[in-house]
Write an enzyme that holds these catalytic residues in place. Sequence first.
Site, PDB file in Angstrom:
ATOM      1  N   ASP A  36       0.816  -1.210   0.000  1.00 33.36           N
ATOM      2  CA  ASP A  36       0.000   0.000   0.000  1.00 33.36           C
ATOM      3  C   ASP A  36       0.853   1.265   0.000  1.00 33.36           C
ATOM      4  O   ASP A  36       1.350   1.695   1.050  1.00 33.36           O
ATOM      5  CB  ASP A  36      -0.888  -0.033   1.251  1.00 33.36           C
ATOM      6  CG  ASP A  36      -1.784   1.174   1.361  1.00 33.36           C
ATOM      7  OD1 ASP A  36      -2.399   1.357   2.429  1.00 33.36           O
ATOM      8  OD2 ASP A  36      -1.870   1.940   0.379  1.00 33.36           O
ATOM      9  N   ASP A 220      -1.664   5.530  -5.250  1.00 34.06           N
ATOM     10  CA  ASP A 220      -2.016   4.709  -4.095  1.00 34.06           C
ATOM     11  C   ASP A 220      -2.394   3.283  -4.498  1.00 34.06           C
ATOM     12  O   ASP A 220      -3.528   3.010  -4.888  1.00 34.06           O
ATOM     13  CB  ASP A 220      -3.186   5.370  -3.343  1.00 34.06           C
ATOM     14  CG  ASP A 220      -3.541   4.628  -2.072  1.00 34.06           C
ATOM     15  OD1 ASP A 220      -4.454   5.078  -1.361  1.00 34.06           O
ATOM     16  OD2 ASP A 220      -2.910   3.579  -1.789  1.00 34.06           O
TER      17      ASP A 220
HETATM   18  C1  LIG Z   1     -10.101  -2.927   4.204  1.00 31.63           C
HETATM   19  N1  LIG Z   1      -8.867  -2.932   3.410  1.00 31.63           N
HETATM   20  C2  LIG Z   1      -8.406  -4.226   2.919  1.00 31.63           C
HETATM   21  C3  LIG Z   1      -8.200  -1.756   3.086  1.00 31.63           C
HETATM   22  C4  LIG Z   1      -6.953  -1.779   2.466  1.00 31.63           C
HETATM   23  C5  LIG Z   1      -6.307  -0.591   2.124  1.00 31.63           C
HETATM   24  C6  LIG Z   1      -6.921   0.634   2.398  1.00 31.63           C
HETATM   25  C7  LIG Z   1      -6.304   1.917   1.995  1.00 31.63           C
HETATM   26  O1  LIG Z   1      -6.928   2.968   2.070  1.00 31.63           O
HETATM   27  N2  LIG Z   1      -5.046   1.918   1.515  1.00 31.63           N
HETATM   28  N3  LIG Z   1      -4.477   3.100   1.033  1.00 31.63           N
HETATM   29  C8  LIG Z   1      -8.171   0.640   3.015  1.00 31.63           C
HETATM   30  C9  LIG Z   1      -8.800  -0.534   3.369  1.00 31.63           C
END
Ligand SMILES: CN(C)c1ccc(C(=O)NN)cc1
Length: 331
Positions: A36, A220
């Site tokens: 991420d 992102d």
């Molecule tokens: C609930 N999950 C698997 C997520 C995974 C990543 C993110 C996110 O904003 N990453 N920039 C949000 C939620």
Amino acid sequence: DTGSAAAVPIDPRFDIAYVTPVTIGTPPQTLQLDFDTGSSDLWVFSSHTPTSQIRGQEIYTPDKSTTSKLLDGHTWSITYGDGSASRGNVYTDNFTVGGLAVASQAIQCAQQVSSSFTTEESIDGLLGLGFSTLNTVNPASQLTFFDNAKSKLGSPVFTADLKNKQAGTYDFGFIDKAKYTGEITYVPVNPDPGYWTFTSSGYAVGSGNFSGSPITGIADTGTSLVYLPTAIVTAYYRQVQGATNSRNYGGYVFPCSATLPPFTFGVGETKFTIPASYMSYAPVTDGSSTCFGGLQSSSGIGVNIWGDVALKAAFVVFNGANPPTLGWATK
Ligand SMILES: CN(C)c1ccc(C(=O)NN)cc1
């Protein structure tokens, strides 16, 4: 040193997110993490996570690793843009990604995860690739895997080659010429407050003329969709028969049978076209004939986000030199 590992879609039907195998500890425990670039915490489902909040995820058990060490008195807590959240304590342990090893990586162990993580059975945690300034560990913030690995890398870079409904790759320490065509266009990055923030040179809807207005946003990999200013989004959905901005579903939806235009965005002089097929994200509920758009408005977020729908149309170099830059190439 270098590393290379697959980025596998968690669902064969829609590119909701991608997971990449990592190993933690001695003997190695393998987990599938969501890499991420929009956050900077490395956290995992663990033996400290209540079993009521675990639904099929693999867990990291520090007590089963001979090289784990508790980072005494350190805690973390993070909330993501979609409202999901997690928090817990911190260990350090040996950590590898695709053959690239970091000793004593901070591993944030979840003691609490929100329902959206519990229900995402194929994600065992997140690996933040944003700037370490965003790390939430208290009282001392911790370095990302990339920042810890940087000194071992031939070149202080990692690349994302995400693909539509198939496995792509994250590479660390090198740029694989076989993964892109033409030249890489590098653009400046503003690392404050900690995202890979860059400015796109404009956009076009379908075969329409290119609008050269700058669009500042973040690259992102942890966000599925593209979130842009309302003016751009309405211009796009004006070209989609039956499209409507649904309060019920929280964004633009349209009949899954609708013909969608492609969406083009600029980086410097280079144009990237997101094919129409990427612009239909998924049916709003299983089996529905109403589909949710891959392009949504950023008006409620406060930042424009170039998520997976856009990133999988390009080969992206995250250059962690000083100053940092982003490289974009067609593929
Ligand atoms: C609930 N999950 C698997 C997520 C995974 C990543 C993110 C996110 O904003 N990453 N920039 C949000 C939620």
